[in-house]
Design a protein around this motif. Structure first.
Motif, PDB file in Angstrom:
ATOM      1  N   PRO A 296      43.807 -45.568 -17.188  1.00 56.63           N
ATOM      2  CA  PRO A 296      43.629 -44.277 -16.512  1.00 56.63           C
ATOM      3  C   PRO A 296      44.929 -43.717 -15.952  1.00 56.63           C
ATOM      4  CG  PRO A 296      41.797 -45.725 -15.986  1.00 56.63           C
ATOM      5  CD  PRO A 296      42.793 -46.556 -16.763  1.00 56.63           C
TER       6      PRO A 296
ATOM      7  N   ARG B  35      46.487 -40.113 -17.010  1.00 63.56           N
ATOM      8  CA  ARG B  35      46.737 -39.075 -16.010  1.00 63.56           C
ATOM      9  C   ARG B  35      48.211 -38.666 -16.011  1.00 63.56           C
ATOM     10  NH1 ARG B  35      43.187 -42.651 -12.640  1.00 63.56           N
ATOM     11  NH2 ARG B  35      41.120 -41.666 -12.638  1.00 63.56           N
TER      12      ARG B  35
ATOM     13  N   ALA C  62      39.836 -35.698 -15.212  1.00 62.13           N
ATOM     14  CA  ALA C  62      40.472 -37.015 -15.192  1.00 62.13           C
ATOM     15  C   ALA C  62      40.783 -37.487 -13.774  1.00 62.13           C
ATOM     16  CB  ALA C  62      41.759 -36.983 -16.013  1.00 62.13           C
ATOM     17  N   GLY C  63      40.390 -36.698 -12.772  1.00 61.97           N
ATOM     18  CA  GLY C  63      40.593 -37.103 -11.387  1.00 61.97           C
ATOM     19  C   GLY C  63      41.881 -36.625 -10.761  1.00 61.97           C
TER      20      GLY C  63
ATOM     21  N   TYR D  88      37.314 -42.840 -23.639  1.00 60.07           N
ATOM     22  CA  TYR D  88      37.586 -42.441 -22.257  1.00 60.07           C
ATOM     23  C   TYR D  88      36.390 -41.662 -21.708  1.00 60.07           C
ATOM     24  CZ  TYR D  88      42.218 -43.535 -24.115  1.00 60.07           C
ATOM     25  OH  TYR D  88      43.278 -44.150 -24.730  1.00 60.07           O
ATOM     26  N   ARG D  89      35.255 -42.321 -21.716  1.00 63.46           N
ATOM     27  CA  ARG D  89      34.023 -41.651 -21.309  1.00 63.46           C
ATOM     28  C   ARG D  89      33.977 -41.365 -19.817  1.00 63.46           C
ATOM     29  NH1 ARG D  89      29.681 -45.177 -24.974  1.00 63.46           N
ATOM     30  NH2 ARG D  89      30.543 -44.562 -27.014  1.00 63.46           N
ATOM     31  N   TRP D  90      34.895 -41.932 -19.058  1.00 64.24           N
ATOM     32  CA  TRP D  90      34.971 -41.640 -17.628  1.00 64.24           C
ATOM     33  C   TRP D  90      35.472 -40.213 -17.382  1.00 64.24           C
ATOM     34  CZ3 TRP D  90      40.026 -40.789 -15.908  1.00 64.24           C
ATOM     35  CH2 TRP D  90      41.049 -41.266 -16.756  1.00 64.24           C
ATOM     36  N   ILE D  91      36.020 -39.573 -18.428  1.00 66.44           N
ATOM     37  CA  ILE D  91      36.425 -38.169 -18.335  1.00 66.44           C
ATOM     38  C   ILE D  91      35.262 -37.300 -18.788  1.00 66.44           C
ATOM     39  CG2 ILE D  91      37.990 -36.396 -19.223  1.00 66.44           C
ATOM     40  CD1 ILE D  91      40.138 -38.491 -19.471  1.00 66.44           C
ATOM     41  N   ASP D  92      34.819 -36.398 -17.946  1.00 64.05           N
ATOM     42  CA  ASP D  92      33.688 -35.523 -18.263  1.00 64.05           C
ATOM     43  C   ASP D  92      33.971 -34.741 -19.542  1.00 64.05           C
ATOM     44  OD1 ASP D  92      32.066 -32.921 -18.139  1.00 64.05           O
ATOM     45  OD2 ASP D  92      31.194 -34.095 -16.521  1.00 64.05           O
TER      46      ASP D  92
END
Length: 247
Positions: free
Chosen positions: A36, A40, A100-101, A161-165
């Motif tokens: 991550p 980023r 991605a936060g 990278y499914r943590w990214i909407d």
């Protein structure tokens, strides 16, 4: 002078063989191997490039001699800046960062842009400012390879990278059709304008330069990740020595 078909083959060979999809960082990205933090870092630094696309396109537009050509190239600025607030490619990239936060205000501040990235982007903008219309337009022909990398990237993000909407991937999806259209328009101009062997050589060199810009950008991002790893290892070794009572 080489024929038009041979000249086009030379351009396509550069776009195919020197495009940054071959860079180790992009290869790792598409294979799902980035952390991550690495992803980023790339999003933040690539945004510095993205936000300068309409700047270089404004410089190219100013070089074009007819209203028809200027109208055609102006569309690229609209694509990235949008026709209104909250629209366009730059906005979509900001939304990728948020997905991605990353903080939007921090992205806009540019405080995380690496010196190597800033140097590469400045070099490209100045190239478009100082060189001929032929060379400035030819440099944009990396877009010949853009649709393929955007499709590959979208699939990689959806898989790895499914943590990214998923809504944050709108930039990649949009650029598939835009890149195809833009590259065909630019290619037609370059083929028309390059009337001598010297012109053709300059156009090929301009495209190679742009490939180097994109490659250098990823070099800087990749090296920063390596430096972070080294710093972490050095810190761990120092902590271990302290715990053992040694220095």
């Amino acid at each position: 002078m080489n024929g038009t078909a041979t000249f086009e083959d030379r351009l396509r060979a550069v776009a195919r063989e020197r495009y940054h999809d071959r860079h180790p960082f992009n290869v790792r990205m598409h294979q799902g191997e980035l952390t991550p933090a690495e992803l980023r870092r790339w999003i933040s630094n690539r945004f510095h490039y993205q936000r300068h696309i309409p700047v270089k396109d404004a410089l190219i537009t100013a070089k074009l001699e007819t209203p028809a050509l200027r109208r055609m190239w102006l569309r690229r600025i609209h694509d990235h800046d949008g026709a209104a607030e909250g629209e366009g490619g730059i906005e979509r990239w900001l939304r990728l960062g948020e997905a991605a936060g990353l903080d939007r205000a921090r992205l806009m501040s540019g405080q995380d842009v690496l010196p190597g990235v800033a140097l590469a982007v400045d070099g490209y903008v100045n190239f478009c400012r100082l060189r001929s219309p032929l060379e400035a337009v030819a440099a944009s022909l990396t877009e010949l390879s853009a649709p393929d990398i955007m499709r590959t990237r979208t699939a990689a993000f959806e898989r790895h990278y499914r943590w990214i909407d998923g809504d944050g991937l709108a930039y990649f999806r949009t650029r598939v059709s835009q890149g195809r259209r833009d590259s065909q328009e630019a290619l037609a101009l370059v083929l028309q304008w390059a009337r001598t062997e010297g012109d053709q050589d300059r156009a090929v060199a301009a495209l190679a330069f742009k490939c180097d810009v994109l490659w250098s950008l990823l070099d800087a991002v990749d090296h920063a990740g390596s430096a972070d790893t080294t710093d972490a290892e050095d810190t761990k070794e120092t902590e271990d020595e302290t715990e053992d009572g040694t220095q």
